[in-house]
Design an enzyme around this catalytic site. Structure first.
Site, PDB file in Angstrom:
ATOM      1  N   THR A 181      -3.584  -5.290   0.912  1.00 53.98           N
ATOM      2  CA  THR A 181      -2.965  -3.972   1.053  1.00 53.98           C
ATOM      3  C   THR A 181      -3.792  -3.089   1.979  1.00 53.98           C
ATOM      4  O   THR A 181      -3.243  -2.222   2.664  1.00 53.98           O
ATOM      5  CB  THR A 181      -2.802  -3.291  -0.320  1.00 53.98           C
ATOM      6  OG1 THR A 181      -4.076  -3.020  -0.892  1.00 53.98           O
ATOM      7  CG2 THR A 181      -1.989  -4.164  -1.264  1.00 53.98           C
ATOM      8  N   ASP A 182      -5.100  -3.307   2.031  1.00 61.25           N
ATOM      9  CA  ASP A 182      -5.936  -2.529   2.951  1.00 61.25           C
ATOM     10  C   ASP A 182      -5.553  -2.822   4.397  1.00 61.25           C
ATOM     11  O   ASP A 182      -5.557  -1.921   5.250  1.00 61.25           O
ATOM     12  CB  ASP A 182      -7.410  -2.849   2.712  1.00 61.25           C
ATOM     13  CG  ASP A 182      -8.340  -1.910   3.460  1.00 61.25           C
ATOM     14  OD1 ASP A 182      -8.345  -0.709   3.122  1.00 61.25           O
ATOM     15  OD2 ASP A 182      -9.028  -2.377   4.394  1.00 61.25           O
ATOM     16  N   GLN A 229      30.286  17.695  -8.203  1.00 58.06           N
ATOM     17  CA  GLN A 229      30.787  16.362  -7.872  1.00 58.06           C
ATOM     18  C   GLN A 229      31.718  16.414  -6.659  1.00 58.06           C
ATOM     19  O   GLN A 229      31.617  15.589  -5.739  1.00 58.06           O
ATOM     20  CB  GLN A 229      31.533  15.750  -9.063  1.00 58.06           C
ATOM     21  CG  GLN A 229      30.645  15.318 -10.221  1.00 58.06           C
ATOM     22  CD  GLN A 229      30.454  16.403 -11.265  1.00 58.06           C
ATOM     23  OE1 GLN A 229      30.495  17.590 -10.947  1.00 58.06           O
ATOM     24  NE2 GLN A 229      30.252  15.998 -12.504  1.00 58.06           N
ATOM     25  N   HIS A 288      20.632  25.521 -12.252  1.00 59.47           N
ATOM     26  CA  HIS A 288      21.446  26.508 -12.959  1.00 59.47           C
ATOM     27  C   HIS A 288      20.905  27.928 -12.782  1.00 59.47           C
ATOM     28  O   HIS A 288      19.687  28.156 -12.821  1.00 59.47           O
ATOM     29  CB  HIS A 288      21.492  26.173 -14.451  1.00 59.47           C
ATOM     30  CG  HIS A 288      22.098  24.831 -14.740  1.00 59.47           C
ATOM     31  ND1 HIS A 288      23.417  24.542 -14.495  1.00 59.47           N
ATOM     32  CD2 HIS A 288      21.559  23.687 -15.258  1.00 59.47           C
ATOM     33  CE1 HIS A 288      23.670  23.294 -14.843  1.00 59.47           C
ATOM     34  NE2 HIS A 288      22.566  22.755 -15.305  1.00 59.47           N
ATOM     35  N   LYS A 337       0.856  -1.185   0.000  1.00 55.26           N
ATOM     36  CA  LYS A 337       0.000   0.000   0.000  1.00 55.26           C
ATOM     37  C   LYS A 337       0.893   1.237   0.000  1.00 55.26           C
ATOM     38  O   LYS A 337       1.754   1.405   0.869  1.00 55.26           O
ATOM     39  CB  LYS A 337      -0.911   0.006   1.225  1.00 55.26           C
ATOM     40  CG  LYS A 337      -1.898   1.168   1.259  1.00 55.26           C
ATOM     41  CD  LYS A 337      -2.952   1.057   0.177  1.00 55.26           C
ATOM     42  CE  LYS A 337      -4.066   0.131   0.602  1.00 55.26           C
ATOM     43  NZ  LYS A 337      -5.186   0.115  -0.372  1.00 55.26           N
TER      44      LYS A 337
END
Length: 280
Positions: free
Chosen positions: A56-57, A211, A239, A11
């Site tokens: 999933t519930d 980096q 940018h 879920k």
């Protein structure tokens, strides 16, 4: 002949808000919770047999119930408890994964709050039959330095138009995820410490490239916090381009590195992982 490959189910994005009311001053914890189970669920896919499937519930309901039954002292502690409960409830599962985002609120009074913009705290917990792993993190941490950054000496070919610069704006919306090598952690203190190290390193180190900045930030974390095995970054380069005033018919109007246009796309995307060396 078709063969079922790796699979999982769960879920996604249950919005769990926990209000603590048993003190004179209320507290709020605001979470976005996703859970998933992986294991022997082949029958559900191949023959439609749901006998091993925890709905999933039910996963969603457990996420809400555990906000009260277990509490939310930290996203990591809550996620570990929730994942352990889901694994217990689904015998066919080999592992349960819980991902949590926590949104910050600023206090306005005893019982009033304002949702804070900015970075979001995250964690990803996996509990298996053999142990648990925890990855803490943050996202949407927007940082900028107005100087102390350059970018030059890069590879040039016939399609290169970017000019070298000794002084530029460096900005990013940082995503960072760090893996702990233990679950015996003061999660809130650890998160605060990592965030502070990331910010102070960004602010105080000269950058020859994003980096390099990410590597310095990651190194500062793994070198000063022995419980963290590695840290990974995803950093879009936000940018900022200098606006050209040369075409404006205004006497004395110059742009000496003061007015920029912030471009949201396309953008460079820098990603890396910094690991702590294993002892010799």
């Amino acid at each position: 002949m078709a063969v079922l490959g790796e699979n999982r189910y769960g879920k996604a994005e249950s919005r769990v808000v926990r209000i603590v009311r048993d003190t004179p001053r209320h507290e709020i914890v605001d979470l976005n919770v996703s859970s998933s189970l992986r294991g022997d669920f082949d029958a559900a896919h191949v023959s439609g047999d749901q006998a091993a499937v925890l709905p999933t519930d039910t996963q969603k309901n457990t996420a809400f119930a555990y906000a009260k039954l277990h509490g939310v002292s930290s996203p990591e502690d809550y996620a570990l408890a929730l994942a352990s409960r889901l694994l217990e409830a689904a015998p066919a599962a080999a592992a349960a994964e819980v991902r949590v985002e926590q949104y910050a609120w600023d206090r306005l009074g005893q019982h009033a709050f304002a949702r804070r913009g900015g970075d979001v705290r995250t964690c990803e917990v996996t509990v298996s039959r053999s142990g648990a792993s925890v990855v803490s993190g943050l996202k949407d941490l927007v940082v900028l330095k107005s100087t102390g950054s350059e970018f030059k000496g890069f590879l040039v070919d016939e399609f290169t138009t970017l000019a070298e610069t000794d002084d530029r704006i460096l900005a990013t919306s940082l995503v960072a995820r760090w893996r702990h090598d233990t679950t015996d952690v003061d999660w809130n203190a650890s998160f605060d410490d990592v965030r502070e190290v990331l910010l102070s390193t960004f602010a105080t180190t000269y950058s020859r490239a994003l980096q390099e900045t990410l590597y310095l930030m990651g190194s500062a974390v793994v070198d000063t916090m022995p419980g963290i095995a590695e840290i990974s970054f995803s950093a879009p380069n936000k940018h900022h381009f200098l606006v050209d005033f040369s075409g404006f018919e205004v006497d004395g109007l110059t742009n000496d590195g003061e007015v920029f246009i912030a471009a949201d796309r396309p953008y460079g995307l820098i990603e890396c992982t910094v690991l702590r060396d294993a002892p010799a």
